[in-house]
Design an enzyme around this catalytic site. Structure first.
Site, PDB file in Angstrom:
ATOM      1  N   PHE A 282       0.858  -1.188   0.000  1.00  0.00           N
ATOM      2  CA  PHE A 282       0.000   0.000   0.000  1.00  0.00           C
ATOM      3  C   PHE A 282       0.886   1.226   0.000  1.00  0.00           C
ATOM      4  O   PHE A 282       1.788   1.356   0.838  1.00  0.00           O
ATOM      5  CB  PHE A 282      -0.888   0.018   1.243  1.00  0.00           C
ATOM      6  CG  PHE A 282      -1.679   1.309   1.389  1.00  0.00           C
ATOM      7  CD1 PHE A 282      -2.888   1.475   0.732  1.00  0.00           C
ATOM      8  CD2 PHE A 282      -1.197   2.358   2.166  1.00  0.00           C
ATOM      9  CE1 PHE A 282      -3.609   2.664   0.854  1.00  0.00           C
ATOM     10  CE2 PHE A 282      -1.908   3.548   2.287  1.00  0.00           C
ATOM     11  CZ  PHE A 282      -3.118   3.699   1.635  1.00  0.00           C
ATOM     12  N   ARG A 445      -8.013 -21.140 -10.264  1.00  0.00           N
ATOM     13  CA  ARG A 445      -9.252 -21.703 -10.848  1.00  0.00           C
ATOM     14  C   ARG A 445      -9.337 -21.364 -12.342  1.00  0.00           C
ATOM     15  O   ARG A 445     -10.389 -21.022 -12.852  1.00  0.00           O
ATOM     16  CB  ARG A 445     -10.493 -21.179 -10.127  1.00  0.00           C
ATOM     17  CG  ARG A 445     -11.652 -22.172 -10.170  1.00  0.00           C
ATOM     18  CD  ARG A 445     -13.003 -21.549  -9.861  1.00  0.00           C
ATOM     19  NE  ARG A 445     -14.014 -22.571  -9.636  1.00  0.00           N
ATOM     20  CZ  ARG A 445     -15.313 -22.383  -9.788  1.00  0.00           C
ATOM     21  NH1 ARG A 445     -15.788 -21.223 -10.135  1.00  0.00           N
ATOM     22  NH2 ARG A 445     -16.147 -23.361  -9.574  1.00  0.00           N
ATOM     23  N   TRP A 479     -23.470 -12.783  -6.694  1.00  0.00           N
ATOM     24  CA  TRP A 479     -22.212 -12.191  -7.202  1.00  0.00           C
ATOM     25  C   TRP A 479     -21.058 -12.964  -6.580  1.00  0.00           C
ATOM     26  O   TRP A 479     -20.802 -12.847  -5.384  1.00  0.00           O
ATOM     27  CB  TRP A 479     -22.166 -10.720  -6.801  1.00  0.00           C
ATOM     28  CG  TRP A 479     -20.953  -9.946  -7.186  1.00  0.00           C
ATOM     29  CD1 TRP A 479     -19.650 -10.308  -7.040  1.00  0.00           C
ATOM     30  CD2 TRP A 479     -20.923  -8.630  -7.749  1.00  0.00           C
ATOM     31  NE1 TRP A 479     -18.812  -9.312  -7.478  1.00  0.00           N
ATOM     32  CE2 TRP A 479     -19.572  -8.263  -7.913  1.00  0.00           C
ATOM     33  CE3 TRP A 479     -21.917  -7.712  -8.118  1.00  0.00           C
ATOM     34  CZ2 TRP A 479     -19.194  -7.025  -8.423  1.00  0.00           C
ATOM     35  CZ3 TRP A 479     -21.530  -6.477  -8.624  1.00  0.00           C
ATOM     36  CH2 TRP A 479     -20.181  -6.148  -8.783  1.00  0.00           C
ATOM     37  N   MET A 481     -16.925 -14.507  -6.485  1.00  0.00           N
ATOM     38  CA  MET A 481     -15.526 -14.098  -6.718  1.00  0.00           C
ATOM     39  C   MET A 481     -14.670 -15.308  -6.347  1.00  0.00           C
ATOM     40  O   MET A 481     -14.473 -15.589  -5.158  1.00  0.00           O
ATOM     41  CB  MET A 481     -15.182 -12.921  -5.806  1.00  0.00           C
ATOM     42  CG  MET A 481     -13.782 -12.393  -6.009  1.00  0.00           C
ATOM     43  SD  MET A 481     -13.100 -11.670  -4.530  1.00  0.00           S
ATOM     44  CE  MET A 481     -11.725 -10.762  -5.196  1.00  0.00           C
ATOM     45  N   ASN A 482     -14.201 -16.027  -7.364  1.00  0.00           N
ATOM     46  CA  ASN A 482     -13.614 -17.334  -7.082  1.00  0.00           C
ATOM     47  C   ASN A 482     -12.100 -17.397  -7.064  1.00  0.00           C
ATOM     48  O   ASN A 482     -11.523 -18.467  -7.230  1.00  0.00           O
ATOM     49  CB  ASN A 482     -14.181 -18.362  -8.052  1.00  0.00           C
ATOM     50  CG  ASN A 482     -15.560 -18.796  -7.610  1.00  0.00           C
ATOM     51  OD1 ASN A 482     -15.721 -19.275  -6.491  1.00  0.00           O
ATOM     52  ND2 ASN A 482     -16.551 -18.583  -8.443  1.00  0.00           N
ATOM     53  N   CYS A 528     -20.823 -13.618  -2.538  1.00  0.00           N
ATOM     54  CA  CYS A 528     -20.239 -14.938  -2.410  1.00  0.00           C
ATOM     55  C   CYS A 528     -18.796 -14.800  -2.876  1.00  0.00           C
ATOM     56  O   CYS A 528     -18.503 -14.021  -3.784  1.00  0.00           O
ATOM     57  CB  CYS A 528     -21.012 -15.887  -3.330  1.00  0.00           C
ATOM     58  SG  CYS A 528     -20.285 -17.518  -3.465  1.00  0.00           S
ATOM     59  N   GLY A 530     -16.363 -17.918  -3.405  1.00  0.00           N
ATOM     60  CA  GLY A 530     -16.046 -19.322  -3.138  1.00  0.00           C
ATOM     61  C   GLY A 530     -16.599 -19.682  -1.762  1.00  0.00           C
ATOM     62  O   GLY A 530     -15.888 -20.219  -0.918  1.00  0.00           O
ATOM     63  N   GLY A 531     -17.877 -19.350  -1.529  1.00  0.00           N
ATOM     64  CA  GLY A 531     -18.456 -19.432  -0.186  1.00  0.00           C
ATOM     65  C   GLY A 531     -18.199 -18.112   0.517  1.00  0.00           C
ATOM     66  O   GLY A 531     -18.472 -17.046  -0.021  1.00  0.00           O
ATOM     67  N   ASP A 536     -17.991  -9.749   4.896  1.00  0.00           N
ATOM     68  CA  ASP A 536     -17.612  -8.606   5.718  1.00  0.00           C
ATOM     69  C   ASP A 536     -18.701  -7.547   5.674  1.00  0.00           C
ATOM     70  O   ASP A 536     -19.604  -7.588   4.831  1.00  0.00           O
ATOM     71  CB  ASP A 536     -16.267  -8.036   5.239  1.00  0.00           C
ATOM     72  CG  ASP A 536     -16.292  -7.632   3.782  1.00  0.00           C
ATOM     73  OD1 ASP A 536     -17.047  -6.703   3.442  1.00  0.00           O
ATOM     74  OD2 ASP A 536     -15.571  -8.253   2.962  1.00  0.00           O
ATOM     75  N   GLU A 616     -38.828 -37.555   2.072  1.00  0.00           N
ATOM     76  CA  GLU A 616     -37.933 -36.390   2.177  1.00  0.00           C
ATOM     77  C   GLU A 616     -38.631 -35.127   1.668  1.00  0.00           C
ATOM     78  O   GLU A 616     -38.510 -34.051   2.254  1.00  0.00           O
ATOM     79  CB  GLU A 616     -36.647 -36.637   1.381  1.00  0.00           C
ATOM     80  CG  GLU A 616     -35.682 -37.582   2.076  1.00  0.00           C
ATOM     81  CD  GLU A 616     -34.495 -37.968   1.188  1.00  0.00           C
ATOM     82  OE1 GLU A 616     -33.397 -38.161   1.731  1.00  0.00           O
ATOM     83  OE2 GLU A 616     -34.678 -38.094  -0.047  1.00  0.00           O
TER      84      GLU A 616
HETATM   85  C1  DGJ Z   1     -18.390 -20.867  -5.682  1.00  0.00           C
HETATM   86  C2  DGJ Z   1     -19.687 -20.687  -4.970  1.00  0.00           C
HETATM   87  O1  DGJ Z   1     -19.481 -20.563  -3.600  1.00  0.00           O
HETATM   88  C3  DGJ Z   1     -20.603 -21.855  -5.296  1.00  0.00           C
HETATM   89  O2  DGJ Z   1     -21.785 -21.754  -4.561  1.00  0.00           O
HETATM   90  C4  DGJ Z   1     -20.878 -21.836  -6.760  1.00  0.00           C
HETATM   91  O3  DGJ Z   1     -21.583 -20.678  -7.116  1.00  0.00           O
HETATM   92  C5  DGJ Z   1     -19.566 -21.922  -7.530  1.00  0.00           C
HETATM   93  N1  DGJ Z   1     -18.640 -20.924  -7.112  1.00  0.00           N
HETATM   94  C6  DGJ Z   1     -19.823 -21.794  -9.000  1.00  0.00           C
HETATM   95  O4  DGJ Z   1     -18.673 -21.755  -9.710  1.00  0.00           O
END
Ligand code: DGJ
Length: 733
Positions: A282, A445, A479, A481-482, A528, A530-531, A536, A616
C-alpha cells in the site's frame, strides 16, 4: 448529548447508552486516549494517565526536562511513526525529503448531528437524530499532513464508528505508506485474550481465542479480499470473560480488501489494538490539496461478556449497514442449481428442477454457474456474459418466463470481476487483466482478475450487467468471486502509483455494486466468494446476504455458523439444505439435522429435488412451512450461544428469541453420540422471566425464569448427528 466537551476543552467524552469513551487534548497538542468502558456520568479520567520515567523513551521538546512524558508509553488516539513511539503506528508516511516522521498534534475539532457518508466507501448510516459526530483534526506542523479523525456515536446501538481522512495541507507530495483507521490504547495492564475468526476455503470463520503476552499478535489479509483465512472482525477481552460477564472490546472493519488487525502488549503491559488497510503493497501518493479517506471501523464495548458484543454487532448491521427493500424483509426461500447440477444441465433439466422446487414450496430458483459463453467447466468463458444457447436453447427471457409461470422468482449467478483466458473478452482486451509487464500472471481456478481500478472496465461491466438485468425479470443476483488477487499492477497508473492498485480495486468493486444496486433496487443481491471468502460488513452494505461457505455439511456448518454469528446476524448468513451424503465431506446426515442447521440463516436448498424420496419431500415441505411461519425469528431473532465452540465439543446449541420475547427457537445438535450419556440441560437465555412459555412437542409449560435458571433438559438422542429443535411460545392469559 452523546458528545460532551469539558469546560476548558481538554476532555472530549463520547457516550452511548451503556458505554463511555474519553480522550484528552493535552496543552502540548498530544491527543491522548483515556478510557473506553462502561458508562460513567460526568467523569474525568485524566488521572489514569500515570506517566513515569521509563528510560530509553524519547522526550518531545515541549516536555523540557520532564522525562515522564514520552510518546513511547503515552496512550494515543492516532499514533504516527518516528517521534519516539515504538509501538505499531496508525500513520506512516514518506515525506518529500525522504524522512518518515509524522508528529500529529491537535489542531481543531467540530461536532455535528448525524453521521457523514464516506466518499466511495460503505459505512454505517444513521439519521440526524440517531448519531452525533466528532471530527478531530491533528496536524504535522512540518509536512502539513492532517489526520481528521471521525468519531460517530450511535448511542442506542452502543457503537462508535471511527475512520480517518488524511489531508495534504503542505506544499509537497507525500507518500502514505500506512493509514490505519482505528487505534485503542489500554494503559492499564490486563490479562487479555484476542478472539479471531480464522479458516480456509470450506472452513471459514472458526472462532479462536489467543492469550496475549508481550509482543504482537496480528491477523490480516493481503489477498485483495477479506479472505476465507481471517475475518476482519476481532474481539479483545478479559482472559476470564464469558458469554455473560467480563470486559470485551471489539472492532469490525467495514471494508472488503486487505486488512490488518493487531494487538500489541508492550514493555509495561499496555495493550494497543489497531485495525485498518494492510500496509503491505500500500502506498498512496497524496498531492497538495488532496485527501485520502480510510475505511470505517465499528467499535463496541461491553462489560457483560461476549453475548452483548454479538448483539451490538447484529443490531448495527441489521439497522445501519444493510440497506434496501430486503433489509428487514423475509428473504425468498431459494433453490440453487449448483449442487443440483453443477455445469451439467440444459433448459429442460433446469425447468424440471424448478418445477419440483415450486412443488416443494420454495420462492426462488437460482441458476448458478454455467449458463454463459461456452461454460461447461470452470476453465472457460468468464467475461462472455451472453447466454450459452446450446444449453439454454430457449434463451434466458423465455426460461425466466417459464420459471415465473411456475410461481417462482428467477435469480442468476455472475462473477463480474473475473476473466478466463479462454474467452472472447480476453482475446479483445488482454490489457484489462491485472498483470505485470514481462511476467505471466498467476492463474487460480483457471481465471485472471480484471483490473477493477480502471474506470473503463467498471463502466463496461455496468453496461453488461445492466443489460442482463434488463433482459428479463431477474429478481436475485449471486455475485461470486472465485479467486483472490495477485500481479498487482495497472497499466492506467504511473509507476509511483502502483501501491494504490489494491485499494482502487476495492473502490472499483464498490462503485459497480453501488451503481447496479441503485439502478435495480428491487433485485436481491447475494455476495459470495467461493463461499465466505468476502464475508464482511463492507459487502453487506450492498448485499443483504452472503453465501456463508461452500461447505454445506451441517456438522461442519456448526462451527462455521457459530463463528460467523459471533459478528454477523442470521439475516445475512445464507445457509442451505444440501444432499446427503454431503458433496464436500461425503457424510450422511438426516434431513432433520440439515434443516435445523440451515434454518439459522437465510434459508434455502442446494440439491436436485428429483432425487428425493416422497418422505424427504414431505419433510422439506414442512421445513419450508415452519420457516415461512417463523422467518422473523430465524432471520432477526436475538441470537444466543447456549454451548461453547462446537469445534471443541460433542454438542452444539443456540437459540433465537423474537424481538417481543414471545417466541423463541432452541436448536440442539449432537456431533458425537455416546451410550448412556449424561443429560444435557440447556439454560435458556433472553426470555421474559415472568412469562409462561409452551414448548413444542412437550406436555410442559414453564416460566422464562424457570427455563433460564433450571434449564431445559434435552431428550436422549441416538444415531448419527441427531438434532432437535423446540419452539417456545408465550402463553397468552
Ligand atoms: C463458488 C460458490 O461458492 C458456489 O456456490 C458456486 O456458485 C460456484 N462458485 C460456481 O462456480
Amino acid at each position: 448529548m452523546p458528545i460532551v466537551v469539558s469546560q476548558n476543552a481538554q476532555l472530549i467524552t463520547l457516550n452511548t447508552d451503556h458505554t463511555t469513551y474519553q480522550l484528552r487534548l493535552d496543552p502540548r497538542g498530544f491527543v491522548q486516549h483515556l478510557y473506553y468502558g462502561s458508562r460513567v456520568e460526568g467523569a474525568d479520567f485524566s488521572y489514569l494517565w500515570q506517566h513515569r520515567d521509563r528510560a530509553f523513551s524519547g522526550i518531545p521538546q515541549e516536555a523540557g526536562d520532564d522525562r515522564t512524558i514520552s510518546f513511547d508509553t503515552m496512550p494515543l488516539e492516532y499514533p504516527g511513526l518516528g517521534c519516539g513511539d515504538y509501538r505499531e503506528p496508525c500513520l506512516e508516511v514518506r515525506n518529500a525529503d525522504g524522512s518518515s516522521s509524522v508528529d500529529l498534534r491537535y489542531e481543531d475539532y467540530r461536532i455535528y448531528p448525524g453521521k457523514p457518508r464516506l466518499a466511495g466507501l460503505p459505512a454505517v448510516f444513521a439519521e440526524e437524530n440517531q448519531a452525533e459526530t466528532l471530527e478531530l483534526t491533528l496536524r504535522d506542523r512540518v509536512s502539513g499532513i492532517r489526520a481528521v479523525l471521525l468519531y460517530s456515536v450511535l448511542p442506542s446501538e452502543d457503537v462508535i464508528t471511527r475512520s480517518v481522512r488524511i489531508e495534504n495541507d503542505g506544499t509537497d507530495t507525500v507518500s502514505l505508506e500506512r493509514v490505519l483507521s482505528c487505534c485503542l490504547d489500554f494503559q492499564q495492564p490486563g490479562d487479555r485474550d484476542l478472539i479471531t475468526f480464522q479458516g480456509r476455503h470450506a472452513g471459514e470463520r472458526t472462532m479462536e481465542r489467543t492469550h496475549l503476552s508481550h509482543g504482537s499478535f496480528r491477523i490480516g489479509s493481503t489477498r485483495g479480499a477479506t479472505s476465507h483465512h481471517y475475518n476482519n472482525g476481532v474481539i479483545l477481552c478479559d482472559r476470564t470473560a464469558t458469554e455473560t460477564a467480563g470486559d470485551c472490546w471489539a472492532m469490525l472493519f467495514v471494508y472488503s480488501g486487505n486488512f490488518l488487525a493487531e494487538a500489541e502488549v508492550d514493555q509495561v503491559l499496555q495493550t494497543r489494538m489497531v485495525m485498518g488497510i494492510h500496509p503491505r503493497n500500500f502506498c498512496w501518493k497524496l498531492e497538495p490539496g488532496n485527501s485520502f479517506q480510510a475505511p470505517e471501523v465499528i467499535l463496541t464495548y461491553s462489560e457483560h461478556g461476549l453475548e452483548s458484543i454479538t448483539h451490538n454487532f447484529h443490531s448495527v448491521i441489521n439497522n445501519h449497514i444493510i440497506r434496501g427493500k430486503y433489509a428487514h424483509q423475509q428473504r425468498p426461500i431459494l433453490l440453487n442449481s449448483w449442487e443440483a447440477a453443477y455445469f451439467d444441465y440444459d433448459d429442460q433439466k433446469l425447468l424440471e428442477i424448478a418445477k419440483e422446487a415450486a412443488e416443494l414450496g420454495t420462492d426462488l430458483f437460482v441458476l448458478d454457474d454455467g449458463w454463459f459463453g461456452q461454460r461447461d467447466s470452470d476453465t472457460t468463458s468468464l467475461g462472455d456474459w451472453n447466454v450459452n444457447e446450446q444449453k439454454i436453447r430457449c434463451g434466458l427471457p423465455r426460461l425466466c418466463k417459464e420459471i415465473n409461470a411456475l410461481g417462482l422468482k428467477f435469480g442468476i449467478w455472475i462473477e463480474p470481476e473475473m476473466i478466463s483466458e479462454e474467452s472472447e473478452l480476453y482475446r479483445k482486451h488482454p490489457d484489462w487483466v491485472l498483470a505485470i509487464p514481462g511476467r505471466n500472471p498467476i492463474s487460480s481456478r483457471c481465471q485472471y482478475v480484471l483490473d477493477m481500478s480502471r474506470q473503463d472496465v467498471v463502466d463496461y461491466l455496468f453496461d453488461v450487467f445492466s443489460g442482463l438485468l434488463e433482459s428479463c425479470n431477474i429478481e436475485y443476483v449471486k455475485w461470486d468471486m472465485n479467486r483472490q488477487l495477485s500481479d498487482i499492477w495497472s497499466c492506467r497508473l504511473l509507476a509511483e502509483r502502483q501501491g494504490e492498485v489494491f485499494h482502487r480495486y476495492v473502490l472499483g468493486v464498490y462503485d459497480l455494486m453501488n451503481r447496479l444496486t441503485a439502478a435495480f433496487p428491487d433485485v436481491l443481491l447475494e455476495n459470495c466468494s467461493g463461499g465466505g471468502g468476502r464475508f464482511d460488513a463492507g459487502m453487506l452494505y450492498y448485499s443483504p446476504q452472503i453465501w456463508t461457505s461452500d461447505n454445506t455439511d451441517p456438522v461442519e456448518r456448526l462451527s462455521i455458523q457459530y463463528g460467523t454469528a459471533f459478528l454477523y446476524p442470521s439475516s445475512c448468513m445464507s445457509a442451505h439444505v444440501s444432499a446427503s451424503p454431503n458433496h464436500q465431506t461425503h457424510r450422511t446426515t438426516s434431513m432433520k439435522t440439515r434443516g435445523i442447521v440451515a434454518k439459522t440463516g437465510s434459508f434455502g436448498y442446494e440439491l436436485d429435488p428429483g432425487k428425493l424420496t416422497v418422505a424427504e419431500k414431505e419433510e422439506i415441505r414442512s421445513q419450508i412451512q415452519d420457516y415461512r411461519h417463523n422467518w422473523e425469528l430465524y432471520s432477526f431473532g436475538t441470537y444466543y450461544r447456549l454451548l461453547p465452540n462446537p469445534v471443541d465439543s460433542r454438542e452444539s446449541a443456540w437459540m433465537q428469541v423474537s424481538q417481543d420475547q414471545k417466541k423463541a427457537v432452541v436448536s440442539y445438535v449432537v456431533k458425537n453420540v455416546t451410550a448412556n450419556a449424561p443429560t444435557r440441560y440447556l439454560r435458556l437465555r433472553g426470555l421474559r422471566a415472568d412469562t409462561v412459555y409452551e414448548i413444542s412437542g412437550w406436555n410442559f409449560r414453564a416460566s422464562g425464569a424457570v427455563l433460564m435458571n433450571g434449564g431445559l433438559p434435552m431428550p436422549e438422542l441416538y444415531g448419527d448427528y441427531p438434532a432437535v429443535s423446540f419452539l417456545l411460545t408465550a402463553k397468552e392469559d
